[in-house]
Design a protein around this motif. Structure first.
Motif, PDB file in Angstrom:
ATOM      1  N   CYS A  43      36.653  74.166  28.439  1.00 53.85           N
ATOM      2  CA  CYS A  43      37.803  73.336  28.093  1.00 53.85           C
ATOM      3  C   CYS A  43      38.598  73.085  29.368  1.00 53.85           C
ATOM      4  N   ARG A  84      31.708  69.014  31.932  1.00 50.72           N
ATOM      5  CA  ARG A  84      33.072  68.728  31.527  1.00 50.72           C
ATOM      6  C   ARG A  84      33.979  69.862  31.987  1.00 50.72           C
ATOM      7  N   LYS A  87      45.607  69.364  31.632  1.00 53.37           N
ATOM      8  CA  LYS A  87      45.414  69.719  30.225  1.00 53.37           C
ATOM      9  C   LYS A  87      46.603  69.313  29.363  1.00 53.37           C
ATOM     10  N   PRO A  88      46.326  68.543  28.312  1.00 59.35           N
ATOM     11  CA  PRO A  88      47.400  68.270  27.347  1.00 59.35           C
ATOM     12  C   PRO A  88      47.520  69.471  26.421  1.00 59.35           C
ATOM     13  N   GLY A 122      42.218  61.501  26.584  1.00 55.81           N
ATOM     14  CA  GLY A 122      42.307  62.479  25.501  1.00 55.81           C
ATOM     15  C   GLY A 122      42.833  61.867  24.216  1.00 55.81           C
ATOM     16  N   SER A 123      42.624  62.626  23.147  1.00 56.37           N
ATOM     17  CA  SER A 123      43.035  62.203  21.820  1.00 56.37           C
ATOM     18  C   SER A 123      44.518  61.811  21.774  1.00 56.37           C
ATOM     19  N   LYS A 126      38.585  59.165  23.694  1.00 59.69           N
ATOM     20  CA  LYS A 126      38.551  60.053  22.529  1.00 59.69           C
ATOM     21  C   LYS A 126      39.408  59.463  21.404  1.00 59.69           C
ATOM     22  N   ARG A 178      36.006  63.013  17.757  1.00 65.42           N
ATOM     23  CA  ARG A 178      36.342  64.422  18.032  1.00 65.42           C
ATOM     24  C   ARG A 178      37.076  65.081  16.875  1.00 65.42           C
ATOM     25  N   HIS A 211      36.010  70.238  19.385  1.00 69.12           N
ATOM     26  CA  HIS A 211      37.382  70.000  18.938  1.00 69.12           C
ATOM     27  C   HIS A 211      37.432  69.646  17.461  1.00 69.12           C
TER      28      HIS A 211
HETATM   29  C1  PEP Z   1      39.504  68.450  25.564  1.00 72.46           C
HETATM   30  O1  PEP Z   1      38.465  67.754  25.634  1.00 72.46           O
HETATM   31  O2  PEP Z   1      39.606  69.581  26.047  1.00 72.46           O
HETATM   32  C2  PEP Z   1      40.638  67.923  24.759  1.00 72.46           C
HETATM   33  C3  PEP Z   1      41.895  68.278  25.032  1.00 72.46           C
HETATM   34  O3  PEP Z   1      40.238  67.100  23.784  1.00 72.46           O
HETATM   35  P1  PEP Z   1      41.100  66.218  22.743  1.00 72.46           P
HETATM   36  O4  PEP Z   1      41.840  65.233  23.582  1.00 72.46           O
HETATM   37  O5  PEP Z   1      40.035  65.583  21.892  1.00 72.46           O
HETATM   38  O6  PEP Z   1      41.997  67.156  21.976  1.00 72.46           O
END
Ligand code: PEP
Ligand code: MN
Length: 300
Positions: free
Chosen positions: A45, A69, A74-75, A127-128, A150, A180, A215
């Motif tokens: 991750c 990956r 990181k969100p 990201g999502s 995503k 996802r 996810h």
């Molecule tokens: C990720 O791929 O680690 C992630 C944060 O994914 P998502 O945006 O789908 O939550």
């Protein structure tokens, strides 16, 4: 393509299949996404340490992955949670790329960071939580890198196609759609894996479709079966979280496979991938014939 999808997704015509374009193939390094080969993207991750990343890259490459990956930006739901190593993480990804020969997919969260991330990444992950951040989509499109888009966790398929259409409008046709998981009333899993979305997207859109069972599920035991479902649904590839010691991971450990788990998932995918091969070759053949007959008509 079923005419219904043309009507339903009439606002996003450029992402839909047409006689001229049945399947987009995105070239990355020496391989293709959306072509005959099923492409696995795997890794942690978050990028944590060089040894964690290099060991994972080496392992997933041997097991058949093409793309590493790992998040450097990181969100996170909590402002107190680990936010990623930033540039230091990107440098670790560059080293892993050099040592393993794997391509790199990593998330970019802000349009300000796009030029920097695009220097290190072969594919930019949106990201999502960012799916509808249009200034980010514009900057990512202008980078010229392929974009892994995503699905937002509360986004409809039409919403996702809108964002994809935007990236195409901004001049970048190299878009990968990623299912996802979405939020539903179900709480025993992190999200609800929408396998039907994969089927629908493969029918309606020419863009490659990638499935992220990690996810979607939130539990590592569910990841290999969902990966098999993704292959059966027609996905062009997978995005899977893998960590040398998932219990010690700085983020998303519960859903990360360890090395043995990843090997098992890849082995179990074998028969499903074999089933996928022949019909795919026939489909590619038939659309080539369609394209050829269309261009001959245009000439004649
Ligand atoms: C990720 O791929 O680690 C992630 C944060 O994914 P998502 O945006 O789908 O939550
Ligand atoms: Mn994650």
């Amino acid at each position: 393509m079923c005419e219904d999808w043309r009507d339903r997704f009439a606002e996003t015509p450029d992402v839909l299949k047409s006689a001229r374009l049945q399947q987009t193939i995105v070239q990355v390094m020496d391989f293709e996404i959306g072509g005959d080969e099923f492409i696995t993207m795997a890794g942690p991750c978050s990028v944590e340490t060089e040894s964690q990343l290099l060991a994972t890259a080496d392992h997933v490459r041997r097991a058949g992955a093409r793309i590493l990956r790992g998040g450097a930006f990181k969100p996170r739901s909590s402002p107190y949670a680990f936010q990623g190593l930033g540039l230091e993480g990107l440098k670790m990804l560059a080293r892993a790329r050099q040592e393993s020969g794997l391509a790199i997919v990593t998330e970019v969260m802000s349009e300000i960071d796009v030029p920097l991330v695009a220097e290190y990444a072969d594919i930019l992950q949106i990201g999502s939580r960012s799916m509808e951040n249009y200034s980010l989509l514009e900057a990512a499109a202008h980078s010229g890198r392929p974009v892994l888009l995503k699905r937002g966790m509360v986004a409809t398929i039409a919403d996702m196609l809108h964002s994809a259409q935007c990236i195409l409008d901004f001049g970048n046709p190299r878009v990968l759609l990623c299912e996802r998981g979405i939020r539903t009333f179900e709480t025993s899993m992190r999200n609800t894996f929408d396998a039907a979305a994969i089927v629908l997207l493969k029918q309606a859109s020419h863009l490659p479709v990638i499935a992220d069972p990690s996810h979607a599920a939130g539990h590592r035991n569910l990841v290999p079966p969902l990966a098999r479902i993704a292959v059966a649904a027609g996905a062009d590839g997978l995005l899977v979280e893998v960590h040398p010691h998932p219990d010690k991971a700085w983020s998303d450990g519960e859903q990360s496979l360890d090395f043995a788990g990843f090997d098992g998932m890849m082995a179990d995918l074998g028969p499903y991938l074999a089933l996928r091969e022949r019909p795919r070759r026939e489909r590619v053949q038939s659309w080539r014939e369609t394209v050829e007959s269309c261009s001959m008509e245009a000439v004649g």
